[in-house]
Design a protein around this motif. Sequence first.
Motif, PDB file in Angstrom:
ATOM      1  N   VAL A   1     -58.178  30.110   6.344  1.00 22.39           N
ATOM      2  CA  VAL A   1     -58.179  31.482   5.824  1.00 22.39           C
ATOM      3  C   VAL A   1     -59.379  31.735   4.922  1.00 22.39           C
ATOM      4  CG1 VAL A   1     -56.839  31.079   3.712  1.00 22.39           C
ATOM      5  CG2 VAL A   1     -56.642  33.276   4.903  1.00 22.39           C
TER       6      VAL A   1
ATOM      7  N   GLN B   1     -57.108  35.934  -3.794  1.00 19.36           N
ATOM      8  CA  GLN B   1     -57.432  36.954  -4.794  1.00 19.36           C
ATOM      9  C   GLN B   1     -58.421  36.463  -5.845  1.00 19.36           C
ATOM     10  OE1 GLN B   1     -53.502  38.076  -6.130  1.00 19.36           O
ATOM     11  NE2 GLN B   1     -53.273  39.638  -4.549  1.00 19.36           N
TER      12      GLN B   1
ATOM     13  N   PRO C   1     -47.004  30.662   4.960  1.00 20.54           N
ATOM     14  CA  PRO C   1     -47.413  32.046   5.244  1.00 20.54           C
ATOM     15  C   PRO C   1     -48.733  32.389   4.566  1.00 20.54           C
ATOM     16  CG  PRO C   1     -45.627  32.001   3.640  1.00 20.54           C
ATOM     17  CD  PRO C   1     -45.773  30.592   4.141  1.00 20.54           C
ATOM     18  N   LEU C   2     -49.622  33.015   5.299  1.00 21.11           N
ATOM     19  CA  LEU C   2     -50.917  33.390   4.741  1.00 21.11           C
ATOM     20  C   LEU C   2     -50.780  34.473   3.682  1.00 21.11           C
ATOM     21  CD1 LEU C   2     -53.216  33.365   7.899  1.00 21.11           C
ATOM     22  CD2 LEU C   2     -52.693  31.499   6.308  1.00 21.11           C
ATOM     23  N   GLU C   3     -49.665  35.190   3.686  1.00 23.41           N
ATOM     24  CA  GLU C   3     -49.444  36.238   2.687  1.00 23.41           C
ATOM     25  C   GLU C   3     -48.581  35.736   1.526  1.00 23.41           C
ATOM     26  OE1 GLU C   3     -45.998  36.419   5.546  1.00 23.41           O
ATOM     27  OE2 GLU C   3     -48.148  36.029   5.632  1.00 23.41           O
ATOM     28  N   GLY C   4     -48.367  34.434   1.447  1.00 24.55           N
ATOM     29  CA  GLY C   4     -47.447  33.878   0.460  1.00 24.55           C
ATOM     30  C   GLY C   4     -47.985  33.902  -0.960  1.00 24.55           C
ATOM     31  N   GLU C   5     -47.062  34.087  -1.919  1.00 27.28           N
ATOM     32  CA  GLU C   5     -47.364  34.018  -3.344  1.00 27.28           C
ATOM     33  C   GLU C   5     -46.811  32.700  -3.894  1.00 27.28           C
ATOM     34  OE1 GLU C   5     -45.610  37.610  -4.818  1.00 27.28           O
ATOM     35  OE2 GLU C   5     -47.275  38.854  -4.091  1.00 27.28           O
TER      36      GLU C   5
ATOM     37  N   LYS D   1     -51.989  33.908  -0.634  1.00 33.76           N
ATOM     38  CA  LYS D   1     -52.385  35.248  -1.093  1.00 33.76           C
ATOM     39  C   LYS D   1     -53.000  35.178  -2.480  1.00 33.76           C
ATOM     40  CE  LYS D   1     -50.454  39.802  -2.225  1.00 33.76           C
ATOM     41  NZ  LYS D   1     -49.208  40.629  -2.220  1.00 33.76           N
ATOM     42  N   ASP D   2     -52.394  34.397  -3.376  1.00 35.03           N
ATOM     43  CA  ASP D   2     -52.928  34.235  -4.729  1.00 35.03           C
ATOM     44  C   ASP D   2     -54.317  33.617  -4.687  1.00 35.03           C
ATOM     45  OD1 ASP D   2     -50.409  35.072  -5.807  1.00 35.03           O
ATOM     46  OD2 ASP D   2     -49.665  33.030  -5.562  1.00 35.03           O
TER      47      ASP D   2
ATOM     48  N   HIS E   1     -62.767  34.860   3.044  1.00 32.95           N
ATOM     49  CA  HIS E   1     -63.014  35.177   1.637  1.00 32.95           C
ATOM     50  C   HIS E   1     -64.465  35.625   1.452  1.00 32.95           C
ATOM     51  CE1 HIS E   1     -63.333  34.800  -2.730  1.00 32.95           C
ATOM     52  NE2 HIS E   1     -62.013  34.879  -2.746  1.00 32.95           N
TER      53      HIS E   1
ATOM     54  N   ASN F   1     -49.622  24.257  -0.129  1.00 32.67           N
ATOM     55  CA  ASN F   1     -49.416  25.121   1.027  1.00 32.67           C
ATOM     56  C   ASN F   1     -49.733  24.314   2.287  1.00 32.67           C
ATOM     57  OD1 ASN F   1     -48.966  27.921  -0.240  1.00 32.67           O
ATOM     58  ND2 ASN F   1     -50.841  27.219  -1.255  1.00 32.67           N
TER      59      ASN F   1
END
Length: 245
Positions: free
Chosen positions: A222, A189, A147-151, A185-186, A226, A142
């Motif tokens: 980012v 999580q 994108p910070l919301e990317g999978e 995003k992954d 967390h 990455n």
Amino acid sequence: MVITIANTEHEFDCAAAWRIVGQMLARPASVIGLSTGRTTGNMHRLVAEMHSRYPFPVGQTTFFGLDEVTGVPRHYSGACYTMLKTELIDALGVDDGHFLMLPTQCDDFSRACAEFRREIARRGGIDLLMLGLGENGHLGFNQPGSPLEGEAWVTHMNPELEERIRRETGTPPDVPLGGATLGIKDIMQARRIVLVAKGANKADIVSRMLQGPVTPDVPASVLQLHPNCEFLLDTAAAAKLGIEN
């Protein structure tokens, strides 16, 4: 945010190795994500050495690689699969069913990335994710601007990274390279994250990651958001943070 600063390279490598071993001892059925690179190789070898000297059960643990070089055979020396097998997986005696990797070659990477995410989720999600830090702030493949919301997806390498990988792995210029990787995003999580960074060449980006704004321009920033992330640094990498060890 937890920041741990090691005084020597050996102290750094041992601390990183113990994060992995400690997770395995605390929860043998853990799902543990690993990263490859110059920062992580020694810690993997130390985990293998600890297991050799003081055997502990590993049969329930699932390991996976955060990312993978695309466009090379899986057995190629620069493939993340081969590096992790050499540094740790084979030494622990982990079977193929407990070692998950994105493919190096595939007819449908979108499907492969989706299946990779589903398999990790099927095993309960990520208990521990060990992350390296790129000099431009990248996490896995990455790169800045991701994108910070990317999978999970396949990205293009930046020119500097591609040049370095070609040089270090001997990949010829006519072979296209890319990077399959879990998305940000992954990564976010994961229940627990340990980011490791050492060396004076990481001092600038460590400062931007921890003390700058959260921005896609520095993907690792980012991690400030967390809830359970440790930043494990050596004194050289932490030099610009203004923290006394």
